[in-house]
Enzyme design. Structure first.
Site, PDB file in Angstrom:
ATOM      1  N   LYS A   1      41.500  48.052  52.134  1.00 49.43           N
ATOM      2  CA  LYS A   1      41.960  46.951  51.279  1.00 49.43           C
ATOM      3  C   LYS A   1      43.290  46.454  51.802  1.00 49.43           C
ATOM      4  O   LYS A   1      44.076  47.225  52.375  1.00 49.43           O
ATOM      5  CB  LYS A   1      42.140  47.419  49.834  1.00 49.43           C
ATOM      6  CG  LYS A   1      41.991  46.312  48.828  1.00 49.43           C
ATOM      7  CD  LYS A   1      40.529  45.975  48.595  1.00 49.43           C
ATOM      8  CE  LYS A   1      40.343  44.832  47.619  1.00 49.43           C
ATOM      9  NZ  LYS A   1      38.934  44.704  47.213  1.00 49.43           N
TER      10      LYS A   1
ATOM     11  N   GLY B   1      38.290  37.220  32.593  1.00 52.26           N
ATOM     12  CA  GLY B   1      38.529  36.755  33.973  1.00 52.26           C
ATOM     13  C   GLY B   1      37.462  35.758  34.354  1.00 52.26           C
ATOM     14  O   GLY B   1      36.265  36.034  34.208  1.00 52.26           O
TER      15      GLY B   1
ATOM     16  N   GLY C   1      37.283  33.843  37.512  1.00 51.79           N
ATOM     17  CA  GLY C   1      37.424  33.399  38.906  1.00 51.79           C
ATOM     18  C   GLY C   1      36.076  33.480  39.582  1.00 51.79           C
ATOM     19  O   GLY C   1      35.047  33.190  38.963  1.00 51.79           O
ATOM     20  N   ASN C   2      36.061  33.890  40.840  1.00 48.23           N
ATOM     21  CA  ASN C   2      34.801  33.980  41.584  1.00 48.23           C
ATOM     22  C   ASN C   2      33.791  34.849  40.838  1.00 48.23           C
ATOM     23  O   ASN C   2      32.648  34.443  40.608  1.00 48.23           O
ATOM     24  CB  ASN C   2      35.092  34.547  42.987  1.00 48.23           C
ATOM     25  CG  ASN C   2      33.806  34.797  43.767  1.00 48.23           C
ATOM     26  OD1 ASN C   2      33.009  35.654  43.405  1.00 48.23           O
ATOM     27  ND2 ASN C   2      33.592  34.042  44.825  1.00 48.23           N
TER      28      ASN C   2
ATOM     29  N   GLY D   1      33.875  36.314  37.597  1.00 52.64           N
ATOM     30  CA  GLY D   1      33.585  35.974  36.202  1.00 52.64           C
ATOM     31  C   GLY D   1      32.741  34.719  36.068  1.00 52.64           C
ATOM     32  O   GLY D   1      31.805  34.666  35.260  1.00 52.64           O
TER      33      GLY D   1
HETATM   34  P1  NAD Z   1      39.724  35.402  41.454  1.00 51.92           P
HETATM   35  O1  NAD Z   1      41.087  35.272  41.972  1.00 51.92           O
HETATM   36  O2  NAD Z   1      38.679  34.447  41.906  1.00 51.92           O
HETATM   37  O3  NAD Z   1      39.745  35.363  39.853  1.00 51.92           O
HETATM   38  C1  NAD Z   1      40.548  36.205  39.088  1.00 51.92           C
HETATM   39  C2  NAD Z   1      40.421  35.794  37.642  1.00 51.92           C
HETATM   40  O4  NAD Z   1      41.081  36.745  36.814  1.00 51.92           O
HETATM   41  C3  NAD Z   1      41.078  34.446  37.358  1.00 51.92           C
HETATM   42  O5  NAD Z   1      40.319  33.759  36.382  1.00 51.92           O
HETATM   43  C4  NAD Z   1      42.428  34.857  36.762  1.00 51.92           C
HETATM   44  O6  NAD Z   1      42.994  33.854  35.927  1.00 51.92           O
HETATM   45  C5  NAD Z   1      41.984  36.065  35.966  1.00 51.92           C
HETATM   46  N1  NAD Z   1      43.080  36.951  35.604  1.00 51.92           N
HETATM   47  C6  NAD Z   1      44.077  37.425  36.383  1.00 51.92           C
HETATM   48  N2  NAD Z   1      44.901  38.197  35.643  1.00 51.92           N
HETATM   49  C7  NAD Z   1      44.398  38.212  34.388  1.00 51.92           C
HETATM   50  C8  NAD Z   1      44.780  38.813  33.178  1.00 51.92           C
HETATM   51  N3  NAD Z   1      45.875  39.570  33.098  1.00 51.92           N
HETATM   52  N4  NAD Z   1      44.019  38.606  32.074  1.00 51.92           N
HETATM   53  C9  NAD Z   1      42.899  37.839  32.119  1.00 51.92           C
HETATM   54  N5  NAD Z   1      42.488  37.246  33.244  1.00 51.92           N
HETATM   55  C10 NAD Z   1      43.228  37.424  34.358  1.00 51.92           C
HETATM   56  O7  NAD Z   1      39.286  36.927  41.759  1.00 51.92           O
HETATM   57  P2  NAD Z   1      37.825  37.496  41.901  1.00 51.92           P
HETATM   58  O8  NAD Z   1      37.445  37.447  43.336  1.00 51.92           O
HETATM   59  O9  NAD Z   1      36.960  36.908  40.853  1.00 51.92           O
HETATM   60  O10 NAD Z   1      38.096  39.049  41.596  1.00 51.92           O
HETATM   61  C11 NAD Z   1      38.185  39.526  40.257  1.00 51.92           C
HETATM   62  C12 NAD Z   1      37.998  41.027  40.288  1.00 51.92           C
HETATM   63  O11 NAD Z   1      36.740  41.348  40.884  1.00 51.92           O
HETATM   64  C13 NAD Z   1      39.037  41.817  41.087  1.00 51.92           C
HETATM   65  O12 NAD Z   1      39.203  43.084  40.473  1.00 51.92           O
HETATM   66  C14 NAD Z   1      38.354  42.001  42.431  1.00 51.92           C
HETATM   67  O13 NAD Z   1      38.859  43.113  43.131  1.00 51.92           O
HETATM   68  C15 NAD Z   1      36.930  42.240  41.967  1.00 51.92           C
HETATM   69  N6  NAD Z   1      35.904  41.988  42.969  1.00 51.92           N
HETATM   70  C16 NAD Z   1      35.818  40.789  43.601  1.00 51.92           C
HETATM   71  C17 NAD Z   1      34.782  40.584  44.513  1.00 51.92           C
HETATM   72  C18 NAD Z   1      34.584  39.262  45.196  1.00 51.92           C
HETATM   73  O14 NAD Z   1      33.589  39.127  45.918  1.00 51.92           O
HETATM   74  N7  NAD Z   1      35.435  38.276  44.989  1.00 51.92           N
HETATM   75  C19 NAD Z   1      33.882  41.606  44.797  1.00 51.92           C
HETATM   76  C20 NAD Z   1      33.993  42.815  44.115  1.00 51.92           C
HETATM   77  C21 NAD Z   1      35.005  42.988  43.189  1.00 51.92           C
END
Ligand code: NAD
Length: 432
Positions: free
Chosen positions: A122, A234, A236-237, A239
């Site tokens: 990471k 959450g 983002g990608n 959620g």
């Molecule tokens: P992202 O940056 O696209 O989205 C993050 C989301 O979380 C945003 O909506 C942000 O506003 C929200 N957020 C941040 N802090 C917050 C808080 N305190 N309370 C509520 N919402 C909050 O990130 P992502 O890629 O969607 O990743 C989210 C999680 O999923 C992370 O833990 C990441 O490690 C995990 N993850 C991501 C992937 C991937 O393919 N992107 C794969 C596996 C796991």
């Protein structure tokens, strides 16, 4: 494998427990449960408890206002026993070495649960990317890549997007890494734009994988998926992608939060419309027809499926008892603390653990890497079919361990993963 854990490995808890949430301690304790259960060889325990390598870098760039600024970044490789290290890069003001160490170890276990030929890594840069221009982010990403260039590579360590990084970030990394090669090396990162040899299906991959796990979890519990009330922390990608899929499957999304606030509506929230607003305003807040809600309010809602999809430690000892969902589907990495896990176990909540549930992203990343190495590309349907097969196989393998040993789904996933990595170490003749 033994049926009862002999407590042999235990990190010093009491004084650490009083401290602020420590992601690497959480990860270590999760690993130790499996190590105790497997009665792991002491050398293998020591080898897998700590990351193999941790790199800290300092990156200087000139901001758009002409001021020169230094940022700190990390790349941690937890394990390369089963193949090149694999794991995302996150941009966050709260990023830390402890967080990277935890996330790198979770990647090792995730890849092992899915039986992918990777170890875990990471990376992160401590920065507030939302306050930076595209030009500044581009310069910072290139500097970071130059700084970690010797660490990464298609057969060494393959980064991918994570929080606040995306396909564009990966394109910049691929370019900076390839300088001096004379031509582009696409297999150095996954999650690239499709026109730069990213995989079809990658953007929705983590959500798609979560959806497969949710389908199987409902089959396991013998309940229908359609009509379920869903709350998503959450957007983002991860959620938004799982939100769209559960909506299409006939579920009702009754609340969504992000870093700026949250919304709830018992009538249901359309994630496609919500996504349009997020593109325009940057947040879910003030979505028409909804009322405000915060994270703790969302966690306590009367829903069937709770999907933490933001960051670590959101479900903890002070709010776990309020959870009413039957299923917690972990989209984020490490969203549930160990103490919360115990509470959810008592409440008989099925927690589909991160290292299984959100593995769709790394599974499609694996397929992207395979495609890039052979310069031969799959259709979106092929990617989906291969991902579905891998995710569902892993789900039922975890359930088999869970039922055999009467443990939680998280414990079962760790037993499977740690066991696989330990077996590899032994077979390689590495155990001392
Ligand atoms: P992202 O940056 O696209 O989205 C993050 C989301 O979380 C945003 O909506 C942000 O506003 C929200 N957020 C941040 N802090 C917050 C808080 N305190 N309370 C509520 N919402 C909050 O990130 P992502 O890629 O969607 O990743 C989210 C999680 O999923 C992370 O833990 C990441 O490690 C995990 N993850 C991501 C992937 C991937 O393919 N992107 C794969 C596996 C796991």
């Amino acid at each position: 494998m033994k049926n009862e854990a002999k407590i042999r490995y235990i990190s010093p808890l009491p004084e650490l427990r009083e401290k602020e949430y420590d992601p690497f301690l959480e990860a270590t304790l999760q690993f130790e449960r499996a190590a105790n259960f497997l009665d792991l060889d002491p050398w293998i325990y020591q080898r897998l408890k700590h990351p193999e390598r941790e790199l800290t870098v300092h990156l200087a760039i000139t901001l758009d206002n002409g001021v020169a600024e230094t940022f700190t970044g990390f790349r941690v490789q937890h394990s390369r026993v089963r193949g090149p290290a694999k794991g995302g890069i996150r941009y966050s003001p709260k990023a830390s070495l402890s967080e990277c160490k935890a996330l790198a170890s979770w990647m090792t276990w995730k890849c092992a649960v899915l039986d992918l030929p990777f170890g875990g890594a990471k990376g992160a840069i401590i920065c507030d990317s939302l306050k930076m221009s595209e030009n500044e982010l581009r310069k910072l990403t290139k500097e970071y890549t130059f700084a970690i260039r010797d660490f990464i590579g298609p057969y060494k360590d393959i980064p991918a997007p994570d929080m606040f990084t995306n396909a564009q970030t990966m394109a910049w990394i691929a370019d900076a890494y390839s300088q001096g090669n004379g031509c582009l090396e696409p297999a150095v990162v996954t999650g690239k734009p499709v026109n730069l040899w990213g995989s079809l299906g990658r953007a929705m991959a983590t959500g798609t994988g979560l959806f497969f796990v949710l389908e199987e979890a409902c089959k396991h519990l013998k309940i229908p998926l359609s009509g379920k009330k869903v709350a998503i922390l959450g957007f983002g990608n991860v959620g938004s992608s799982i939100g769209k899929l559960v909506h299409q499957a006939g579920c009702r999304i009754i609340a969504v939060t992000d870093m700026f606030g949250g919304i709830r509506s018992d009538k249901g929230i359309d994630p496609f419309e919500l996504e349009k607003q997020v593109v325009q305003t940057g947040s879910v807040v003030n979505f028409p027809g909804t009322e405000p809600i915060d994270n703790d309010g969302l966690i306590a809602l009367d829903c069937d499926v709770l999907i933490p999809a933001a960051m670590e430690g959101q479900i903890h000892r002070d709010n776990a008892d309020t959870v009413k969902a039957r299923i917690v589907l972990e989209g984020a990495n490490g969203p549930t603390t160990l103490e919360a896990d115990e509470i959810l176990k008592e409440k008989k909540v099925l927690v589909a653990p991160d290292i299984l549930a959100n593995a769709g992203g790394v599974t499609v990343s694996y397929l992207e890497w395979v495609q890039d190495l052979q310069r031969y590309f799959f259709s979106e349907e092929e990617v989906r079919e291969k991902t579905e097969k891998k995710m569902k196989k892993a789900f039922w393998e975890v359930v088999a361990v869970m039922e055999k040993h009467n443990v939680t789904m998280r414990e079962a996933a760790y037993i499977l993963a740690v066991g696989r990595v330990a077996e590899s170490l032994t077979a390689l003749g590495r155990a001392a």
